[in-house]
Design a protein around this motif. Structure first.
Motif, PDB file in Angstrom:
ATOM      1  N   ASP A 162      -3.455  13.660 -13.266  1.00 42.49           N
ATOM      2  CA  ASP A 162      -2.073  14.090 -13.046  1.00 42.49           C
ATOM      3  C   ASP A 162      -1.429  13.400 -11.854  1.00 42.49           C
ATOM      4  O   ASP A 162      -0.402  13.854 -11.353  1.00 42.49           O
ATOM      5  N   CYS A 163      -2.019  12.315 -11.402  1.00 40.78           N
ATOM      6  CA  CYS A 163      -1.522  11.616 -10.221  1.00 40.78           C
ATOM      7  C   CYS A 163      -0.191  10.912 -10.532  1.00 40.78           C
ATOM      8  O   CYS A 163      -0.085  10.213 -11.540  1.00 40.78           O
ATOM      9  N   PRO A 164       0.803  11.066  -9.653  1.00 47.29           N
ATOM     10  CA  PRO A 164       2.089  10.427  -9.906  1.00 47.29           C
ATOM     11  C   PRO A 164       2.062   8.896  -9.795  1.00 47.29           C
ATOM     12  O   PRO A 164       2.991   8.238 -10.259  1.00 47.29           O
ATOM     13  N   VAL A 165       1.018   8.334  -9.219  1.00 41.18           N
ATOM     14  CA  VAL A 165       0.927   6.873  -9.101  1.00 41.18           C
ATOM     15  C   VAL A 165      -0.259   6.306  -9.881  1.00 41.18           C
ATOM     16  O   VAL A 165      -0.750   5.220  -9.590  1.00 41.18           O
ATOM     17  N   LEU A 166      -0.686   7.028 -10.893  1.00 37.92           N
ATOM     18  CA  LEU A 166      -1.840   6.623 -11.707  1.00 37.92           C
ATOM     19  C   LEU A 166      -1.709   5.181 -12.198  1.00 37.92           C
ATOM     20  O   LEU A 166      -2.620   4.370 -12.004  1.00 37.92           O
ATOM     21  N   ASN A 167      -0.588   4.840 -12.809  1.00 36.06           N
ATOM     22  CA  ASN A 167      -0.423   3.493 -13.365  1.00 36.06           C
ATOM     23  C   ASN A 167      -0.373   2.427 -12.278  1.00 36.06           C
ATOM     24  O   ASN A 167      -0.922   1.337 -12.452  1.00 36.06           O
ATOM     25  N   ARG A 168       0.263   2.719 -11.178  1.00 35.47           N
ATOM     26  CA  ARG A 168       0.328   1.743 -10.079  1.00 35.47           C
ATOM     27  C   ARG A 168      -1.057   1.504  -9.495  1.00 35.47           C
ATOM     28  O   ARG A 168      -1.416   0.377  -9.160  1.00 35.47           O
TER      29      ARG A 168
ATOM     30  N   TRP B 240       0.799  -1.228   0.000  1.00 36.52           N
ATOM     31  CA  TRP B 240       0.000   0.000   0.000  1.00 36.52           C
ATOM     32  C   TRP B 240       0.836   1.284   0.000  1.00 36.52           C
ATOM     33  O   TRP B 240       0.289   2.368  -0.081  1.00 36.52           O
ATOM     34  N   GLN B 241       2.157   1.194   0.092  1.00 34.02           N
ATOM     35  CA  GLN B 241       3.010   2.369   0.228  1.00 34.02           C
ATOM     36  C   GLN B 241       2.811   3.389  -0.891  1.00 34.02           C
ATOM     37  O   GLN B 241       2.878   4.585  -0.658  1.00 34.02           O
ATOM     38  N   TRP B 242       2.543   2.943  -2.103  1.00 32.41           N
ATOM     39  CA  TRP B 242       2.363   3.842  -3.234  1.00 32.41           C
ATOM     40  C   TRP B 242       1.237   4.842  -2.998  1.00 32.41           C
ATOM     41  O   TRP B 242       1.266   5.951  -3.518  1.00 32.41           O
TER      42      TRP B 242
ATOM     43  N   ALA C  39      -3.080  -0.556 -12.002  1.00 36.64           N
ATOM     44  CA  ALA C  39      -2.576  -1.935 -11.991  1.00 36.64           C
ATOM     45  C   ALA C  39      -3.030  -2.669 -10.739  1.00 36.64           C
ATOM     46  O   ALA C  39      -3.427  -3.837 -10.802  1.00 36.64           O
ATOM     47  N   PHE C  40      -2.997  -1.986  -9.598  1.00 36.88           N
ATOM     48  CA  PHE C  40      -3.461  -2.589  -8.355  1.00 36.88           C
ATOM     49  C   PHE C  40      -4.920  -3.008  -8.484  1.00 36.88           C
ATOM     50  O   PHE C  40      -5.292  -4.126  -8.135  1.00 36.88           O
ATOM     51  N   ALA C  41      -5.747  -2.097  -8.988  1.00 33.67           N
ATOM     52  CA  ALA C  41      -7.179  -2.390  -9.124  1.00 33.67           C
ATOM     53  C   ALA C  41      -7.424  -3.563 -10.062  1.00 33.67           C
ATOM     54  O   ALA C  41      -8.268  -4.417  -9.782  1.00 33.67           O
ATOM     55  N   LEU C  42      -6.697  -3.600 -11.163  1.00 37.79           N
ATOM     56  CA  LEU C  42      -6.867  -4.699 -12.118  1.00 37.79           C
ATOM     57  C   LEU C  42      -6.350  -6.016 -11.550  1.00 37.79           C
ATOM     58  O   LEU C  42      -7.006  -7.050 -11.675  1.00 37.79           O
ATOM     59  N   ASN C  43      -5.184  -5.979 -10.928  1.00 38.12           N
ATOM     60  CA  ASN C  43      -4.579  -7.204 -10.388  1.00 38.12           C
ATOM     61  C   ASN C  43      -5.355  -7.787  -9.217  1.00 38.12           C
ATOM     62  O   ASN C  43      -5.343  -9.000  -9.000  1.00 38.12           O
TER      63      ASN C  43
END
Length: 84
Positions: free
Chosen positions: A45-51, A5-7, A54-58
């Motif tokens: 514009d979120c710096p962790v958009l992709n993470r 959850w650190q991201w 990916a978390f939601a999909l995974n």
């Protein structure tokens, strides 16, 4: 477990009310669409958009806006992407 959850500490939504990202019972139509668009705007514009996406999909998150993706959009197969 903390590393998983650190991201979120760097997320643009940090400290925002979850109601921005999760639909209350009975929300439909234009009201839901407007709330989703406000949430997606936070994500853009979120710096962790992709993470986040990916978390939601995974983890197969069933509700809410995650990484700029609506519940409906997450059900559509996504192309492989690099985690940020």
């Amino acid at each position: 477990m903390l590393n998983v959850w650190q991201w979120q500490a760097d997320a643009a939504c940090q400290g925002m009310a979850s109601a921005v990202f999760f639909s209350p019972p009975g929300e439909h139509g234009h009201r839901r669409h407007r709330r989703e668009q406000r949430a997606i705007a936070v994500c853009q514009d979120c710096p962790v958009l992709n993470r986040c996406a990916a978390f939601a999909l995974n983890t197969r998150q069933l509700s809410g806006i995650w990484g700029g993706l609506t519940e409906r959009r997450r059900r559509i197969p996504q192309p492989a992407s690099r985690a940020a």
